[in-house]
Design a protein around this motif. Sequence first.
Motif, PDB file in Angstrom:
ATOM      1  N   SER A  23       0.839  -1.208   0.000  1.00  0.00           N
ATOM      2  CA  SER A  23       0.000   0.000   0.000  1.00  0.00           C
ATOM      3  C   SER A  23       0.871   1.253   0.000  1.00  0.00           C
ATOM      4  O   SER A  23       0.536   2.255  -0.633  1.00  0.00           O
ATOM      5  N   ALA A  24       2.058   1.197   0.661  1.00  0.00           N
ATOM      6  CA  ALA A  24       2.968   2.354   0.638  1.00  0.00           C
ATOM      7  C   ALA A  24       3.448   2.617  -0.792  1.00  0.00           C
ATOM      8  O   ALA A  24       3.513   3.767  -1.240  1.00  0.00           O
ATOM      9  N   LYS A  25       3.760   1.562  -1.522  1.00  0.00           N
ATOM     10  CA  LYS A  25       4.235   1.731  -2.903  1.00  0.00           C
ATOM     11  C   LYS A  25       3.115   2.273  -3.800  1.00  0.00           C
ATOM     12  O   LYS A  25       3.345   3.146  -4.651  1.00  0.00           O
ATOM     13  N   LEU A  26       1.904   1.768  -3.626  1.00  0.00           N
ATOM     14  CA  LEU A  26       0.774   2.254  -4.439  1.00  0.00           C
ATOM     15  C   LEU A  26       0.492   3.726  -4.115  1.00  0.00           C
ATOM     16  O   LEU A  26       0.243   4.534  -5.024  1.00  0.00           O
ATOM     17  N   ALA A  27       0.549   4.065  -2.826  1.00  0.00           N
ATOM     18  CA  ALA A  27       0.303   5.465  -2.426  1.00  0.00           C
ATOM     19  C   ALA A  27       1.355   6.381  -3.043  1.00  0.00           C
ATOM     20  O   ALA A  27       1.043   7.486  -3.516  1.00  0.00           O
TER      21      ALA A  27
END
Length: 232
Positions: A23-27
Amino acid sequence: MSTTLHTFENGTALAEGLADAVSAKLAAAIEARGAASIAVSGGSTPKAFFQALSRRELDWTKVTVTLVDERFVPPENERSNHGLVAANLLQNKATAAKFLPLYHAAATAEDAAVKASRSAAAVGAPFDVVVLGMGTDGHTASFFPGGTRLKEAIDPATPRGVITMEADGAGEPRLTFTFSSLEDAGLLVLHIEGDGKKEVLARAEASGDEAEMPIRAMLRRATSPLQIYWAP
Ligand SMILES: O=C1O[C@H](COP(=O)(O)O)[C@@H](O)[C@H](O)[C@H]1O
């Protein structure tokens, strides 16, 4: 190529840890480009991770979700990877994500692969996140030992896109993204669980032919560092 092993106490901790990283990478991709893409695996391993990721706070309307590989079966079929993703990932906050199927109700798997390649091209490359799995035979995506198009699938010169694959261990005909479509993801993950899979990984990391254990193509030749997530 470089690999990093992330070890967790159990499957629940792994699911939460991997959901945090993904989710950090997508954000970050949404922040940078206003859109994000992720290709995930099917099979029995990713269910808890999908459920954890579906609860993460993200602007899911800007996320495209697809599969690294699929069986040539409709989503209602119990072996469909699309069905697994619909029931476990495209839920909760992630209901708003856009899903790009590899299966299409076409006359042949080849026709479906052409359609899937066309729609995947519109997403842009590379994927922000790719989460691979691995079978006990050393396959990843639908790069099966003895697969009809294995050589082409793992050839770095084969363009990005979806091709068909048939193999003894595969059941139905398969649709799979090629090696070149997956190996340069912004975050490239191999998610495996259990001592059995760890032993398979150790064999794959030893010398030997890529055709015998196609996961070796990713372990040896992926441009992106491979993040291996494992729990007993
Ligand atoms: O056939 C498949 O199997 C692999 C591994 O599945 P698992 O049940 O051992 O977790 C998976 O990565 C792939 O996407 C799937 O189509």
